[in-house]
Motif scaffolding. Structure first.
Motif, PDB file in Angstrom:
ATOM      1  N   VAL A   4       0.857  -1.188   0.000  1.00  0.00           N
ATOM      2  CA  VAL A   4       0.000   0.000   0.000  1.00  0.00           C
ATOM      3  C   VAL A   4       0.887   1.231   0.000  1.00  0.00           C
ATOM      4  O   VAL A   4       1.830   1.330   0.796  1.00  0.00           O
ATOM      5  N   PHE A   5       0.584   2.182  -0.884  1.00  0.00           N
ATOM      6  CA  PHE A   5       1.365   3.408  -1.001  1.00  0.00           C
ATOM      7  C   PHE A   5       0.450   4.623  -0.852  1.00  0.00           C
ATOM      8  O   PHE A   5      -0.610   4.687  -1.483  1.00  0.00           O
ATOM      9  N   GLU A   6       0.867   5.585  -0.013  1.00  0.00           N
ATOM     10  CA  GLU A   6       0.118   6.837   0.103  1.00  0.00           C
ATOM     11  C   GLU A   6       0.856   7.922  -0.672  1.00  0.00           C
ATOM     12  O   GLU A   6       2.040   8.170  -0.432  1.00  0.00           O
ATOM     13  N   SER A   7       0.147   8.577  -1.566  1.00  0.00           N
ATOM     14  CA  SER A   7       0.780   9.625  -2.370  1.00  0.00           C
ATOM     15  C   SER A   7       0.973  10.894  -1.551  1.00  0.00           C
ATOM     16  O   SER A   7       0.195  11.197  -0.642  1.00  0.00           O
ATOM     17  N   PHE A   8       2.033  11.610  -1.883  1.00  0.00           N
ATOM     18  CA  PHE A   8       2.305  12.903  -1.256  1.00  0.00           C
ATOM     19  C   PHE A   8       1.761  14.026  -2.122  1.00  0.00           C
ATOM     20  O   PHE A   8       1.167  14.979  -1.639  1.00  0.00           O
ATOM     21  N   GLU A   9       1.980  13.915  -3.432  1.00  0.00           N
ATOM     22  CA  GLU A   9       1.411  14.845  -4.402  1.00  0.00           C
ATOM     23  C   GLU A   9       1.498  14.209  -5.776  1.00  0.00           C
ATOM     24  O   GLU A   9       2.211  13.215  -5.977  1.00  0.00           O
ATOM     25  N   MET A  10       0.775  14.787  -6.734  1.00  0.00           N
ATOM     26  CA  MET A  10       0.765  14.267  -8.088  1.00  0.00           C
ATOM     27  C   MET A  10       0.842  15.406  -9.088  1.00  0.00           C
ATOM     28  O   MET A  10       0.521  16.552  -8.785  1.00  0.00           O
ATOM     29  N   ALA A  11       1.278  15.068 -10.298  1.00  0.00           N
ATOM     30  CA  ALA A  11       1.279  16.021 -11.406  1.00  0.00           C
ATOM     31  C   ALA A  11       0.897  15.254 -12.668  1.00  0.00           C
ATOM     32  O   ALA A  11       1.442  14.182 -12.917  1.00  0.00           O
ATOM     33  N   PRO A  12      -0.072  15.768 -13.436  1.00  0.00           N
ATOM     34  CA  PRO A  12      -0.738  17.057 -13.253  1.00  0.00           C
ATOM     35  C   PRO A  12      -1.720  17.043 -12.081  1.00  0.00           C
ATOM     36  O   PRO A  12      -2.162  15.979 -11.652  1.00  0.00           O
ATOM     37  N   GLN A  13      -2.032  18.223 -11.601  1.00  0.00           N
ATOM     38  CA  GLN A  13      -2.939  18.366 -10.472  1.00  0.00           C
ATOM     39  C   GLN A  13      -4.345  18.712 -10.949  1.00  0.00           C
ATOM     40  O   GLN A  13      -4.539  19.291 -12.010  1.00  0.00           O
ATOM     41  N   ARG A  14      -5.303  18.301 -10.121  1.00  0.00           N
ATOM     42  CA  ARG A  14      -6.712  18.620 -10.335  1.00  0.00           C
ATOM     43  C   ARG A  14      -7.265  18.081 -11.654  1.00  0.00           C
ATOM     44  O   ARG A  14      -8.226  18.614 -12.204  1.00  0.00           O
ATOM     45  N   VAL A  15      -6.668  17.006 -12.166  1.00  0.00           N
ATOM     46  CA  VAL A  15      -7.180  16.323 -13.347  1.00  0.00           C
ATOM     47  C   VAL A  15      -6.979  14.824 -13.165  1.00  0.00           C
ATOM     48  O   VAL A  15      -6.308  14.382 -12.231  1.00  0.00           O
ATOM     49  N   SER A  16      -7.556  14.043 -14.065  1.00  0.00           N
ATOM     50  CA  SER A  16      -7.366  12.599 -14.045  1.00  0.00           C
ATOM     51  C   SER A  16      -6.298  12.202 -15.060  1.00  0.00           C
ATOM     52  O   SER A  16      -6.169  12.820 -16.125  1.00  0.00           O
ATOM     53  N   PHE A  17      -5.522  11.167 -14.743  1.00  0.00           N
ATOM     54  CA  PHE A  17      -4.511  10.667 -15.668  1.00  0.00           C
ATOM     55  C   PHE A  17      -4.281   9.188 -15.390  1.00  0.00           C
ATOM     56  O   PHE A  17      -4.622   8.672 -14.320  1.00  0.00           O
ATOM     57  N   LEU A  18      -3.672   8.515 -16.362  1.00  0.00           N
ATOM     58  CA  LEU A  18      -3.385   7.101 -16.215  1.00  0.00           C
ATOM     59  C   LEU A  18      -2.066   6.922 -15.470  1.00  0.00           C
ATOM     60  O   LEU A  18      -1.028   7.401 -15.910  1.00  0.00           O
ATOM     61  N   GLN A  19      -2.122   6.225 -14.341  1.00  0.00           N
ATOM     62  CA  GLN A  19      -0.909   5.851 -13.627  1.00  0.00           C
ATOM     63  C   GLN A  19      -0.746   4.344 -13.753  1.00  0.00           C
ATOM     64  O   GLN A  19      -1.638   3.574 -13.370  1.00  0.00           O
ATOM     65  N   GLU A  20       0.390   3.941 -14.288  1.00  0.00           N
ATOM     66  CA  GLU A  20       0.625   2.523 -14.539  1.00  0.00           C
ATOM     67  C   GLU A  20       2.085   2.203 -14.244  1.00  0.00           C
ATOM     68  O   GLU A  20       2.984   2.817 -14.802  1.00  0.00           O
ATOM     69  N   PHE A  21       2.310   1.250 -13.349  1.00  0.00           N
ATOM     70  CA  PHE A  21       3.679   0.873 -13.009  1.00  0.00           C
ATOM     71  C   PHE A  21       3.728  -0.572 -12.527  1.00  0.00           C
ATOM     72  O   PHE A  21       2.696  -1.170 -12.177  1.00  0.00           O
ATOM     73  N   SER A  22       4.938  -1.125 -12.500  1.00  0.00           N
ATOM     74  CA  SER A  22       5.176  -2.474 -12.001  1.00  0.00           C
ATOM     75  C   SER A  22       5.934  -2.408 -10.689  1.00  0.00           C
ATOM     76  O   SER A  22       6.807  -1.552 -10.507  1.00  0.00           O
ATOM     77  N   LEU A  23       5.588  -3.315  -9.780  1.00  0.00           N
ATOM     78  CA  LEU A  23       6.352  -3.510  -8.546  1.00  0.00           C
ATOM     79  C   LEU A  23       7.366  -4.621  -8.805  1.00  0.00           C
ATOM     80  O   LEU A  23       6.981  -5.724  -9.216  1.00  0.00           O
ATOM     81  N   VAL A  24       8.650  -4.347  -8.582  1.00  0.00           N
ATOM     82  CA  VAL A  24       9.702  -5.323  -8.851  1.00  0.00           C
ATOM     83  C   VAL A  24      10.589  -5.460  -7.619  1.00  0.00           C
ATOM     84  O   VAL A  24      10.604  -4.588  -6.752  1.00  0.00           O
ATOM     85  N   ASP A  25      11.317  -6.586  -7.550  1.00  0.00           N
ATOM     86  CA  ASP A  25      12.410  -6.650  -6.589  1.00  0.00           C
ATOM     87  C   ASP A  25      13.703  -6.335  -7.329  1.00  0.00           C
ATOM     88  O   ASP A  25      13.802  -6.510  -8.548  1.00  0.00           O
ATOM     89  N   LEU A  26      14.694  -5.839  -6.610  1.00  0.00           N
ATOM     90  CA  LEU A  26      15.928  -5.346  -7.214  1.00  0.00           C
ATOM     91  C   LEU A  26      17.059  -6.341  -7.063  1.00  0.00           C
ATOM     92  O   LEU A  26      17.104  -7.120  -6.094  1.00  0.00           O
ATOM     93  N   ARG A  27      17.974  -6.298  -8.008  1.00  0.00           N
ATOM     94  CA  ARG A  27      19.146  -7.173  -7.944  1.00  0.00           C
ATOM     95  C   ARG A  27      20.001  -6.851  -6.728  1.00  0.00           C
ATOM     96  O   ARG A  27      20.514  -7.741  -6.047  1.00  0.00           O
ATOM     97  N   ASP A  28      20.164  -5.559  -6.432  1.00  0.00           N
ATOM     98  CA  ASP A  28      21.013  -5.121  -5.323  1.00  0.00           C
ATOM     99  C   ASP A  28      20.166  -4.523  -4.211  1.00  0.00           C
ATOM    100  O   ASP A  28      19.175  -3.831  -4.462  1.00  0.00           O
ATOM    101  N   THR A  29      20.586  -4.770  -2.992  1.00  0.00           N
ATOM    102  CA  THR A  29      19.931  -4.172  -1.836  1.00  0.00           C
ATOM    103  C   THR A  29      20.471  -2.767  -1.605  1.00  0.00           C
ATOM    104  O   THR A  29      21.680  -2.537  -1.677  1.00  0.00           O
ATOM    105  N   LEU A  30      19.588  -1.822  -1.344  1.00  0.00           N
ATOM    106  CA  LEU A  30      20.020  -0.448  -1.096  1.00  0.00           C
ATOM    107  C   LEU A  30      20.835  -0.372   0.188  1.00  0.00           C
ATOM    108  O   LEU A  30      20.478  -0.988   1.202  1.00  0.00           O
TER     109      LEU A  30
END
Length: 464
Positions: free
Chosen positions: A122-148
């Motif tokens: 679950v992710f809570e957004s802090f802000e978005m752009a563009p603002q005050r309109v609708s847009f398509l948000q599409e992304f993949s959740l992945v695991d990384l090769r290296d640990t931060l």
């Protein structure tokens, strides 16, 4: 004390340094009024001057994004700064909740006490752009090769390598309403993560509170048409493992992992075809319309010169600066709020600036709030909207009093503004200033109008 005696006293106490500045600021006006209006006798007058400060744009390519507590995912493009595509990377740590009993070869237990039902990020957004309109948000959740690495410094130019796609998100969202985004793990990846929990729980040499987990990333698709910044310090941003007792169907337990560990964003910036196409790092440039910009994501900032102030100081050798305000006339734009909070760095002789000045050698490299100079605490100047919301203002009165002080002690004209650092007595030359946002991952920006940077000074002039 006669007014002439007051005048001589005030001019003399400019010499020693900071304490003198405080005295001028607080002691040479009437005791009843510390604002702009003063009760003065006939030998003195209060004047106002507005001095235009020539401004240019400045490109800073090194963007640090690992100290914000925010990650950015998505794509965004406009005619001014070009396009940016951002991936967000982060790590997790155990917070609370039950664990499986654990499989251990030395134990008589052959099965876990719990089975995984699902795992949701679950992710809570802090802000978005563009603002005050609708847009398509599409992304993949992945695991990384290296640990931060928690102690490493990550810049926006460093791209991580993904291993597996764990889940995905695709939705037309409203930036004002859809503040919670969630991704469910695919079944095989949920089971794999749960098996790791079981292994840790069954190993007496491991502890869940200190265990290291694979880092994750959010990778936008080409179809994503907006940017979302996610608050990694929010209590609502978390990994939730839903589990239930073995041999039972109902879901009954939740185990939580927080994201307050390490995070940063990678950004692919492309200015091709934009207003800022062809700019170079650390080189000033002007736009055809004469506007200047403060756009953290694009690395664009505004720099301005104080040269015009030298002539004013040379022509006014017997004044007390009561109030000095830098005013920025800005333009609003549709779909993006104006960035109003920034500080002001001093430019170096080679044109650069001292980035670590928020923590080191602050007084020689950043303009301070008046209280900072008085208390000798590093309190960088902040900006804010004017009451009528038409300008952004900074009021560094004591800083300009410091710049003026050398002019009161010289019989010749001075060509270079300078002041003495109150913390180490170093002489610091001042020619140009640079605006820097307090936040590197900010989706808003400031557009400053042509000739929109002005220094407004109220000063008391005492006649000979």
């Amino acid at each position: 004390m006669s007014l002439l005696a007051k005048k001589n006293f005030c001019l003399k106490i400019f010499k020693p340094g900071l304490i003198a500045l405080v005295s001028v600021f607080l002691g040479c006006e009437t005791q009843e009024d510390l604002g702009i209006e003063y009760e003065l006798d006939a030998q003195s007058s209060v004047n106002f001057v507005e001095i235009g400060l020539p401004a240019s744009n400045f490109f800073i390519d090194s963007l640090r994004t690992d100290n914000e507590g925010i990650i950015l995912v998505g794509n965004r493009s406009d005619d001014i700064t070009g396009s940016v595509s951002s991936e967000g990377y982060f790590s997790i740590a155990y917070a609370s909740g039950p664990l499986p009993r654990g499989k251990n070869s030395s134990s008589t237990v052959t099965e876990d006490s719990l089975k995984v039902d699902s795992i949701v990020f679950v992710f809570e957004s802090f802000e978005m752009a563009p603002q005050r309109v609708s847009f398509l948000q599409e992304f993949s959740l992945v695991d990384l090769r290296d640990t931060l690495e928690s102690r490493a410094t990550y810049l926006a130019s460093f791209k991580q390598q993904p291993l597996n796609e764990l889940g995905n998100y695709s939705k037309v969202i409203n930036s004002d309403l859809d503040t919670i985004l969630s991704v469910t793990f695919a079944d095989e990846h949920a089971q794999s993560f749960f098996d790791q929990l079981s292994e840790i729980a069954g190993d007496t040499l491991q502890s869940i509170t200190t265990a290291s987990f694979q880092s994750f990333g959010l990778i936008p698709s080409e179809n994503s048409s907006g940017l979302t910044s996610i608050n990694m310090f929010s209590d609502s941003t978390e990994l939730i493992v839903y589990s239930s007792p073995v041999n039972e169907v109902r879901r009954s337990y939740q185990t939580y992992f927080n994201t307050q560990v390490k995070s940063y964003s990678y950004m692919d910036r492309d200015r091709s075809g934009s207003l800022l196409d062809g700019i170079q790092e650390d080189v000033e440039f002007d736009t055809p319309d004469g506007k200047t910009y403060l756009d953290p994501l694009s690395g664009i900032s505004t720099t301005f010169s104080l040269d015009s102030l030298v002539d004013f100081f040379n022509d006014n050798e017997r004044i007390i600066i009561n109030n000095a305000t830098i005013s920025f006339d800005f333009e609003s734009e549709v779909g993006k709020d104006t960035l109003t909070s920034f500080t002001t760095f001093l430019r170096k002789e080679n044109g650069s600036f001292f980035g670590p000045a928020l923590a080191i050698n602050s007084f020689s490299n950043i303009i301070m709030e008046d209280d900072g100079y008085i208390s000798l605490r590093a309190e960088p100047i902040t900006s804010s909207l004017s009451d009528d919301k038409t300008r952004i203002l900074q009021t560094p009165t004591l800083f300009f009093q410091q710049l003026y002080r050398p002019f009161t002690n010289s019989e010749d004209e001075i060509t270079q503004l300078s002041f003495t650092d109150v913390t180490n007595s170093d002489e610091v030359n001042v020619e140009k200033l640079l605006l820097i946002s307090f936040r590197n991952i900010a989706l808003n920006r400031t557009i400053i109008k042509p000739n929109g940077v002005k220094l407004r000074i109220y000063y008391t002039e005492v006649d000979q």
